[in-house]
Motif scaffolding. Structure first.
Motif, short mmCIF file in Angstrom:
data_model
loop_
_atom_site.label_atom_id
_atom_site.label_comp_id
_atom_site.label_asym_id
_atom_site.label_seq_id
_atom_site.Cartn_x
_atom_site.Cartn_y
_atom_site.Cartn_z
N TRP A 165 0.94 -1.16 0.06
CA TRP A 165 0.14 0.12 0.02
C TRP A 165 0.79 1.26 -0.01
N PRO A 166 0.68 2.11 -0.88
CA PRO A 166 1.30 3.46 -0.97
C PRO A 166 1.46 4.28 0.52
N ALA A 167 0.28 4.17 0.97
CA ALA A 167 -0.06 4.94 2.39
C ALA A 167 0.97 4.37 3.50
N TYR A 168 1.49 3.20 3.28
CA TYR A 168 2.31 2.57 4.29
C TYR A 168 3.57 3.43 4.18
N HIS A 169 3.98 3.46 3.13
CA HIS A 169 5.43 3.90 2.98
C HIS A 169 5.50 5.79 3.21
N LEU A 170 4.10 6.33 3.05
CA LEU A 170 4.38 7.64 3.58
C LEU A 170 4.00 7.78 5.16
N ILE A 177 7.62 7.60 6.59
CA ILE A 177 8.34 8.91 6.63
C ILE A 177 7.84 9.71 7.44
N ALA A 178 6.58 9.95 7.87
CA ALA A 178 5.90 10.94 8.95
C ALA A 178 6.23 10.27 10.12
N GLN A 179 6.28 8.91 10.44
CA GLN A 179 6.51 8.38 11.83
C GLN A 179 8.10 8.71 12.06
N GLN A 180 9.00 8.72 11.16
CA GLN A 180 10.36 9.04 11.28
C GLN A 180 10.56 10.43 11.66
N ALA A 181 9.66 11.08 10.87
CA ALA A 181 9.65 12.66 11.28
C ALA A 181 9.51 13.13 12.64
N VAL A 182 8.40 12.39 13.34
CA VAL A 182 8.16 12.67 14.78
C VAL A 182 8.96 12.03 15.57
N GLY A 183 9.62 10.90 15.30
CA GLY A 183 10.67 10.17 15.97
C GLY A 183 10.19 8.78 16.52
N VAL A 184 9.22 8.14 15.82
CA VAL A 184 8.59 7.02 16.34
C VAL A 184 8.49 5.91 15.20
N GLY A 185 9.41 6.16 14.23
CA GLY A 185 9.57 5.17 12.88
C GLY A 185 10.73 4.48 13.16
N THR A 186 10.32 3.09 12.51
CA THR A 186 11.24 1.93 12.73
C THR A 186 11.26 1.40 11.28
N GLY A 187 12.07 0.57 11.13
CA GLY A 187 11.81 -0.55 10.09
C GLY A 187 12.77 -0.24 8.95
N ARG A 188 12.33 -0.21 7.40
CA ARG A 188 13.28 0.26 6.59
C ARG A 188 13.51 1.55 6.42
N PRO A 189 14.67 1.53 5.63
CA PRO A 189 15.48 2.98 5.40
C PRO A 189 14.68 3.89 4.59
N LEU A 190 14.81 5.22 5.08
CA LEU A 190 13.72 6.15 4.79
C LEU A 190 14.00 6.41 3.00
N GLY A 191 15.13 6.07 2.63
CA GLY A 191 15.12 6.24 0.91
C GLY A 191 14.44 5.21 0.38
N LEU A 192 14.31 4.07 0.74
CA LEU A 192 13.39 3.08 0.29
C LEU A 192 11.97 3.69 0.04
N HIS A 193 11.39 4.34 1.05
CA HIS A 193 10.10 4.80 0.89
C HIS A 193 9.88 5.89 0.13
N VAL A 194 10.70 6.68 0.02
CA VAL A 194 10.81 7.94 -0.75
C VAL A 194 10.83 7.34 -2.19
N ALA A 195 11.60 6.33 -2.84
CA ALA A 195 11.74 5.85 -3.83
C ALA A 195 10.55 5.18 -4.39
N VAL A 196 9.86 4.55 -3.36
CA VAL A 196 8.58 3.90 -3.91
C VAL A 196 7.34 4.83 -4.20
#
Length: 252
Positions: free
Chosen positions: A207-212, A215-234
């Motif tokens: 799902w595209p929303a998963y990747h966004l 990114i938003a979760q990493q921005a507010v400091g609760v993100g984990t998992g795959r690298p940010l660049g992968l989500h941006v590329a998708v």
């Protein structure tokens, strides 16, 4: 006898006027503006603050990221999908092609409309998060969250644009809801993915929303998992693919 002289044509003014009228058009459409502007803050207040209060600030931050994404996706999908379908059905696209306006003004206006609505939604969520939920983020984190959500309008605008070329104006809301609501739930926007069955956790990245959301979760400091660049590329690939598909159908 005086002669009326038309003002010189200005492409910049044409873009601004088209964007202004598109924003006012949807702002004065309660079936669009009220759900888009009110549902994300109300849901965040209910599920992120009142029912999710036991999770503390981490839960409130997670839900802030999720409902921020939920809000901007709704604006993009419905703002493009439904209006494009209606404009096609009513012949408005044909009329606009015949007018002396820049070719890209139609899409730029819709993008500006989506960004303005998204900015209003994010502002309401930020007020609730900081004033009611007790979320404390640095200025950099606030800026990163807002930027991630606003840039996230692009892929879902492209998706909405393509969906708007597939169905009539009456069928567009139903089709978009069939995609929008399940995608929001299965992407972890409403509840953490860890609360879902393992099979749904495994398939969430489709799902595209998963990747966004990540990114938003990493921005507010609760993100984990795959690298940010992968989500941006998708998300960049999704933007390009659906824009090309939509353009092909619009020029037919």
């Amino acid at each position: 006898m005086s002669t009326l002289v038309a003002p010189p044509f200005s492409s910049t003014r044409a873009y601004l006027l088209e964007a202004r009228y598109e924003f006012l058009r949807l702002l004065r459409t309660p079936s669009f503006s009220l759900p888009c502007l009110l549902f994300p803050p109300v849901f965040y207040l209910l599920f992120g603050v009142l029912l999710g209060g036991k999770g503390g600030s981490v839960a409130a931050q997670y839900m802030l990221a999720g409902y921020g994404v939920f809000g901007v996706i709704g604006v993009a999908l419905f703002g493009f999908g439904v209006t494009v379908a209606m404009d096609r059905e009513q012949g408005l696209l044909t009329l606009k092609r015949a007018q002396p306006m820049p070719p890209g003004a139609y899409l730029v206006a819709k993008m500006a409309m989506a960004l303005l609505f998204a900015a209003i939604i994010l502002s309401l969520l930020a007020v609730l998060a900081a004033g009611v939920a007790g979320v404390q983020l640095s200025a950099t984190q606030w800026i990163a969250w807002v930027t991630a959500c606003l840039v996230g309008v692009l892929p879902f605008s492209a998706l909405g644009l393509w969906l708007g070329t597939l169905v009539s104006g009456r069928g567009a809301p139903a089709l978009i809801n069939l995609i929008y609501l399940p995608m929001a739930f299965l992407s972890g926007l409403w509840v953490p993915l860890t609360m879902l069955p393992p099979v749904l956790q495994t398939t969430a990245p489709v799902w595209p929303a998963y990747h966004l959301a990540h990114i938003a979760q990493q921005a507010v400091g609760v993100g984990t998992g795959r690298p940010l660049g992968l989500h941006v590329a998708v998300l960049a690939a999704i933007t390009a693919v659906f824009f090309v598909l939509a353009r092909r159908r619009l020029v037919q």
